[in-house]
Enzyme design. Structure first.
Site, PDB file in Angstrom:
ATOM      1  N   TYR A 206      -3.580  -2.690  -7.349  1.00 12.90           N
ATOM      2  CA  TYR A 206      -2.351  -3.210  -7.972  1.00 12.90           C
ATOM      3  C   TYR A 206      -1.631  -4.164  -7.031  1.00 12.90           C
ATOM      4  CZ  TYR A 206       1.628  -0.923  -5.601  1.00 12.90           C
ATOM      5  OH  TYR A 206       2.603  -0.571  -4.703  1.00 12.90           O
ATOM      6  N   ARG A 207      -2.052  -4.198  -5.752  1.00 17.27           N
ATOM      7  CA  ARG A 207      -1.319  -4.949  -4.733  1.00 17.27           C
ATOM      8  C   ARG A 207      -2.135  -4.822  -3.453  1.00 17.27           C
ATOM      9  NH1 ARG A 207       4.454  -2.253  -3.135  1.00 17.27           N
ATOM     10  NH2 ARG A 207       5.267  -3.785  -1.679  1.00 17.27           N
TER      11      ARG A 207
ATOM     12  N   TYR B 186       1.768  -4.233   3.636  1.00 16.01           N
ATOM     13  CA  TYR B 186       1.172  -5.301   2.822  1.00 16.01           C
ATOM     14  C   TYR B 186       1.326  -6.677   3.470  1.00 16.01           C
ATOM     15  CZ  TYR B 186       0.930  -1.637  -0.701  1.00 16.01           C
ATOM     16  OH  TYR B 186       0.648  -0.472  -1.372  1.00 16.01           O
TER      17      TYR B 186
END
Ligand SMILES: Cc1cc2nc3c(=O)[nH]c(=O)nc-3n(C[C@H](O)[C@H](O)[C@H](O)COP(=O)(O)OP(=O)(O)OC[C@H]3O[C@@H](n4cnc5c(N)ncnc54)[C@H](O)[C@@H]3O)c2cc1C
Lengths: 515, 110
Positions: free
Chosen positions: A458-459, A91
């Protein structure tokens, strides 16, 4: 990596800011050599990482130093990106969203401040890792556990601030009480902690009036310096069912069978279902199976499955608690599954008193080696309703895109009661420019497809934050406009984490969309 | 090869001489376990990938005698394929030196 300044910042101002930071934290804790900058670059970055290259890092040792750092940042308009342990691999790692932002490394604030076994909570600082907390709990024979992500290398607090999760569900749901330094440097505590002597800070969730804990999750409204986090009592017994499903579309009936049981707490952890890939990916490399540039063909998939005795989908269902209660719950799970498959599934029983819990590992990081070379991966993570037909449609749509882009499909589904979070791995070899470019195109396509179906992520990775934020567009992006009004009110100089989750302060708003 | 290293280390320890390597040994072992062991012990991803590239005898960093401190420093800060880089907050220079001394305790020193 050579110095990249924040957009619009003059070298002289940057130098004065650096000097001021050195006076606050001591020269050795302003880390701004070329080599230091490299160490904060996302190891799995799309491209060279320059799009998210920091100008350096500053590492305060106390809340007081941190407050002084924020005052310097405001004086010189130096943007800062807080990290706890910076292991946000997949991420963005330790990198900031906007190039030139200085990393605010909180790794030196690393105390476990409190663990309460009776009430089941801990209070931790940012630098406390899953390894340290687990060691503390084990050493002191505290029969409590924390939800641990697949990559256990990171920070308990940092992971919860990203809404990290495990079979225990969304870790941000365990947050109870924060200490936060606001962008201007002011120290605040949320919930019951806002009292001078608030005793139930980490046990009562909301305090009095609006509840702000979640406003500091996936946001850029403050730097979290302490977190209350609820722990899970170690169950007396854990029953783990092992399930292998033969056909790709079996995922549909499977979710329909288990969602009601998850909703009712019969299954008391997220149900996990994963492709054949996840099992071979950490002990073999792609070249051991296939040389082609296209997505793994069905014949190779069949060979992998046959050699390893795997289903197309492989998963576990966890029934945990008191042994006598587990017995009834296990029966219900077996009945629900055999109604569709006509068979019962093998399981193991573990008594916690006899078997210590496994604790964190970094084993899953091996997946990054699949394609060889400088390996990496990103995750595409939409949230889908816990309805079999919706899951099958999302799965088929996603897999078709992988095949179209010539990338190996690999995903895991985590069934909560009402939703399924679908983590799709985009594995790559960063030395292979063509593969990396195809992965990037695939990511864009997946965001678009999911949004068209009404599913949000969600991310997401730094490079796609604006794109994903864009899909939350109801009423001409009313939510984003609200977030940015809050941002401008509490951070008028826009120094804290510009661009995090698509929230840009006025000072840097023109940087939106640039990657 | 491996047996010889163990004998050599044992000899240093038993002789009670406080050479730099021997003094660094307990600290180095613990630090190595914490910062590197998660990937470089038997089941780790580092061990796996080194075995693929260099063969079984070179796979476990801890039992190698050919590592040199400058190389260890370089890999820790620059990374290598699947091995991410370490920052100086997570691994201060002083800790890296202790780990490098531990990993070169029985091998060539610069
Ligand atoms: C193979 C693999 C498997 C993985 N499996 C999982 C998994 O199962 N579950 C999961 O959740 N994740 C998983 N991850 C993703 C990631 O590695 C973990 O979530 C990890 O815990 C995040 O890093 P960290 O805890 O060090 O957080 P950090 O990197 O420190 O923080 C993450 C972000 O939160 C913000 N932040 C951090 N600290 C603060 C603060 N004090 N104040 C304000 N903002 C802050 C920053 O924006 C920061 O970039 C996986 C990754 C890989 C590569």
């Amino acid at each position: 990596m050579r110095l990249i300044l924040p957009p619009g910042m003059k070298a002289a101002a940057f130098d004065r800011a650096r000097q001021a930071l050195r006076r606050v934290v001591g020269a050795q804790w302003v880390l701004d050599t070329d080599e230091d900058r490299e160490t904060y670059i996302d190891p799995y970055a799309v491209g060279t990482g320059a799009a998210h290259a920091p100008s350096g890092a500053v590492a305060p040792a106390s809340v007081e130093e941190l407050q002084a750092v924020l005052r310097v940042a405001n004086e010189f308009r130096l943007p800062l990106w807080p990290i706890s342990r910076g292991k946000n691999l997949g991420y963005g790692g330790a990198s900031p969203r906007m190039p030139g932002t200085m990393v605010l490394d909180l790794g030196r604030l690393n105390r476990i401040l409190e663990v309460d076994e009776k009430l089941g909570y801990c209070v931790v600082e940012p630098g406390v890792g899953f390894f340290e907390l687990h060691e503390h709990l084990t050493k002191n024979r505290i029969a409590m556990e924390v939800g641990i992500p697949g990559n256990g290398w990171g920070s308990v607090l940092g992971n919860a601030l990203e809404r990290g999760f495990s079979f225990r569900g969304d870790h941000s749901e365990s947050i109870c009480g924060l200490e936060v330094v606001l962008p201007g440097g002011e120290l605040m505590r949320t919930g019951m902690g806002a009292m001078k002597n608030g005793v139930t800070w980490a046990t009562a969730r909301h305090g009095f009036g609006p509840s702000w804990d979640q406003a500091f999750v996936q946001s850029n409204f403050g730097v979290v310096t302490k977190m209350g986090l609820w722990l899970h009592p170690t169950p007396e017994e854990v029953i783990t069912l092992r399930v292998a499903l033969d056909q790709p579309d079996d995922i549909g009936w499977y979710m329909d069978a288990l969602a009601p049981l998850r909703l009712r707490g019969v299954v008391n952890g997220n149900v996990q279902l994963t492709t054949y890939m996840m099992t071979v990916i950490d002990s073999t490399q792609r070249a051991d199976w296939y040389q082609g540039r296209d997505s793994l063909p069905d014949s190779v998939i069949a060979r992998i499955r046959a050699e390893r005795g795997l289903g197309w989908w492989n998963g576990t269902v966890r029934v945990a608690g008191y042994a006598d209660v587990n017995e009834g719950n296990l029966k219900r799970v077996q009945a629900a599954l055999s109604k569709h498959s006509g068979r019962e599934y093998p399981f193991t029983r573990t008594l916690s008193a006899q078997t210590p819990s496994r604790g964190p590992t970094v084993g899953p990081l091996k997946v990054a080696n699949w394609y060889g070379g400088r390996g990496g991966h990103m995750s595409f993570s939409p949230v889908v309703p816990a309805v079999g037909s919706a899951v099958v449609a999302q799965f088929q749509r996603t897999r078709a895109r992988y095949i179209e882009h010539g990338i190996d499909y690999s995903s895991t589904w985590y069934l909560n009661g009402r939703t399924v979070t679908n983590i799709n791995l985009l594995l790559t070899n960063m030395d292979d420019a063509d593969l990396t470019a195809r992965g990037d195109r695939l990511f864009h396509a997946l965001v678009k497809d999911a949004a068209a179906a009404g599913y949000g992520e969600y991310r997401t990775h730094l490079s796609y934050m604006d794109e994903v934020a864009d899909t939350f567009s109801y009423n001409d992006h009313a939510l984003r406009r609200f977030n940015e009004r809050v941002k401008d009110a509490i951070d008028p100089n826009g120094i804290l984490a510009p661009g995090r989750n698509g929230i840009w302060p006025a000072a840097w708003r023109k940087e939106r969309g640039k990657v | 090869m491996r047996a010889m290293n163990l004998v050599a280390v044992a000899a240093v320890l038993m002789s009670g001489l406080s050479t730099a390597a021997a003094a660094a040994e307990p600290d180095g072992k613990a630090l190595y376990a914490r910062r590197c062991g998660i990937c470089h012990f038997a089941d780790g991803g580092g061990t796996w990938m080194l075995e693929r590239r260099l063969g079984k005898s070179q796979a476990l960093l801890e039992s190698r005698a050919d590592l040199q401190a400058p190389y260890i420093r370089l890999i820790a800060r620059r990374g290598l394929n699947g091995m991410p880089r370490f920052t100086r907050v997570e691994l201060p220079d002083s800790d890296l030196e202790i780990i490098a001394a531990y990993l070169t305790r029985s091998g060539p020193r610069p």
